[in-house]
Motif scaffolding. Structure first.
Motif, PDB file in Angstrom:
ATOM      1  N   ASP A  70       8.571 -19.108  -7.495  1.00 22.19           N
ATOM      2  CA  ASP A  70       9.429 -20.290  -7.390  1.00 22.19           C
ATOM      3  C   ASP A  70       9.337 -20.916  -6.002  1.00 22.19           C
ATOM      4  OD1 ASP A  70      10.265 -20.071 -10.011  1.00 22.19           O
ATOM      5  OD2 ASP A  70      12.181 -19.091  -9.520  1.00 22.19           O
ATOM      6  N   ALA A  71       9.308 -20.090  -4.984  1.00 23.79           N
ATOM      7  CA  ALA A  71       9.205 -20.601  -3.615  1.00 23.79           C
ATOM      8  C   ALA A  71       7.869 -21.306  -3.401  1.00 23.79           C
ATOM      9  CB  ALA A  71       9.378 -19.464  -2.612  1.00 23.79           C
ATOM     10  N   MET A  72       6.783 -20.727  -3.908  1.00 20.17           N
ATOM     11  CA  MET A  72       5.463 -21.348  -3.777  1.00 20.17           C
ATOM     12  C   MET A  72       5.413 -22.677  -4.537  1.00 20.17           C
ATOM     13  SD  MET A  72       3.634 -19.641  -1.741  1.00 20.17           S
ATOM     14  CE  MET A  72       2.101 -20.460  -2.052  1.00 20.17           C
ATOM     15  N   LYS A  73       5.993 -22.685  -5.741  1.00 20.03           N
ATOM     16  CA  LYS A  73       6.009 -23.908  -6.542  1.00 20.03           C
ATOM     17  C   LYS A  73       6.770 -25.011  -5.814  1.00 20.03           C
ATOM     18  CE  LYS A  73       7.158 -25.562 -11.169  1.00 20.03           C
ATOM     19  NZ  LYS A  73       7.696 -25.196 -12.487  1.00 20.03           N
ATOM     20  N   ASN A  74       7.908 -24.658  -5.222  1.00 11.64           N
ATOM     21  CA  ASN A  74       8.700 -25.642  -4.477  1.00 11.64           C
ATOM     22  C   ASN A  74       7.940 -26.177  -3.262  1.00 11.64           C
ATOM     23  OD1 ASN A  74      10.910 -25.636  -6.202  1.00 11.64           O
ATOM     24  ND2 ASN A  74      11.915 -23.952  -5.130  1.00 11.64           N
TER      25      ASN A  74
ATOM     26  N   LEU B  59       4.668 -26.354  -2.945  1.00 11.27           N
ATOM     27  CA  LEU B  59       3.594 -27.214  -3.452  1.00 11.27           C
ATOM     28  C   LEU B  59       4.142 -28.561  -3.909  1.00 11.27           C
ATOM     29  CD1 LEU B  59       1.450 -24.596  -5.399  1.00 11.27           C
ATOM     30  CD2 LEU B  59       0.787 -25.830  -3.323  1.00 11.27           C
ATOM     31  N   LYS B  60       5.328 -28.552  -4.524  1.00  9.20           N
ATOM     32  CA  LYS B  60       5.947 -29.818  -4.949  1.00  9.20           C
ATOM     33  C   LYS B  60       6.268 -30.684  -3.739  1.00  9.20           C
ATOM     34  CE  LYS B  60       8.325 -28.973  -9.300  1.00  9.20           C
ATOM     35  NZ  LYS B  60       9.636 -28.786  -9.954  1.00  9.20           N
ATOM     36  N   LYS B  61       6.892 -30.083  -2.733  1.00 10.65           N
ATOM     37  CA  LYS B  61       7.295 -30.840  -1.549  1.00 10.65           C
ATOM     38  C   LYS B  61       6.097 -31.448  -0.828  1.00 10.65           C
ATOM     39  CE  LYS B  61      11.582 -28.377  -0.587  1.00 10.65           C
ATOM     40  NZ  LYS B  61      12.269 -27.435   0.306  1.00 10.65           N
ATOM     41  N   SER B  62       4.999 -30.732  -0.801  1.00  7.94           N
ATOM     42  CA  SER B  62       3.812 -31.219  -0.095  1.00  7.94           C
ATOM     43  C   SER B  62       2.989 -32.198  -0.932  1.00  7.94           C
ATOM     44  CB  SER B  62       2.922 -30.044   0.325  1.00  7.94           C
ATOM     45  OG  SER B  62       2.344 -29.434  -0.813  1.00  7.94           O
ATOM     46  N   GLY B  63       3.304 -32.301  -2.234  1.00  7.00           N
ATOM     47  CA  GLY B  63       2.560 -33.189  -3.108  1.00  7.00           C
ATOM     48  C   GLY B  63       1.307 -32.557  -3.704  1.00  7.00           C
ATOM     49  N   HIS B  64       1.034 -31.334  -3.356  1.00  5.44           N
ATOM     50  CA  HIS B  64      -0.173 -30.673  -3.842  1.00  5.44           C
ATOM     51  C   HIS B  64      -0.068 -30.243  -5.303  1.00  5.44           C
ATOM     52  CE1 HIS B  64      -0.969 -30.352   0.488  1.00  5.44           C
ATOM     53  NE2 HIS B  64      -2.235 -30.402   0.105  1.00  5.44           N
ATOM     54  N   LEU B  65       1.133 -29.959  -5.780  1.00  6.99           N
ATOM     55  CA  LEU B  65       1.285 -29.492  -7.156  1.00  6.99           C
ATOM     56  C   LEU B  65       0.793 -30.557  -8.140  1.00  6.99           C
ATOM     57  CD1 LEU B  65       2.222 -27.244  -9.037  1.00  6.99           C
ATOM     58  CD2 LEU B  65       4.494 -28.276  -9.052  1.00  6.99           C
ATOM     59  N   ASN B  66       1.209 -31.804  -7.952  1.00  7.20           N
ATOM     60  CA  ASN B  66       0.761 -32.881  -8.840  1.00  7.20           C
ATOM     61  C   ASN B  66      -0.753 -33.048  -8.781  1.00  7.20           C
ATOM     62  OD1 ASN B  66       3.343 -33.431  -9.693  1.00  7.20           O
ATOM     63  ND2 ASN B  66       3.671 -35.080  -8.251  1.00  7.20           N
TER      64      ASN B  66
END
Length: 144
Positions: free
Chosen positions: A14-18, A20-27
């Motif tokens: 969950d921490a890694m996902k958050n 990645l979301k904040k940095s824009g890399h997840l999308n």
């Protein structure tokens, strides 16, 4: 954190996902994965189905190529870069951008300070709706 505290695997994920979301890399990762999956599925369909587009996908018409370019320009203008990446992959579009001036020439739009503030597709829709309004107003005047 002291030595007695441990982080569960779920908390770590969950921490890694958050992050990645904040940095824009997840999308970005998701879009790249979708593009690659689409490419693999297309290749698999061609290779596993006898006679299915054995020569590859049909060559798109000039109109289809132009529409794809206009949609891509619209997506990129709105910041939908990952969606544009998937479109480019799925439609087998060239990676190189067609210059806006070339697109303007193809659709007959004169690009000025006002029109350049919007994507070309928006300009085309605005011009079309304005033309329809003028026809309606002319028709109303003729009937009076």
């Amino acid at each position: 954190m002291n030595e007695n505290q441990t982080i569960s695997e779920k908390e770590l994920l969950d921490a890694m996902k958050n992050l990645l979301k904040k940095s824009g890399h997840l999308n970005k990762f998701q879009a790249e994965m979708r593009a690659k999956v689409t490419e693999i599925l297309q290749e698999r369909q061609v290779s596993q189905t006898p006679g299915f587009q054995s020569q590859g996908a049909p060559t798109p018409t000039n109109e289809v190529l132009l529409i794809n370019e206009l949609i891509k320009e619209y997506l990129e203008w709105n910041g939908y870069l990952y969606t544009a990446t998937v479109l480019t992959s799925e439609a087998a579009m060239p990676g190189a951008h067609k210059p806006r001036a070339e697109l303007c020439a193809e659709v007959g739009v004169k690009d000025d300070d006002k029109s350049s503030a919007l994507p070309l597709l928006a300009n085309i829709v605005a011009a079309y709706t304005e033309r329809i309004k003028r026809k309606i107003n002319k028709s109303k005047k003729d009937n009076v």
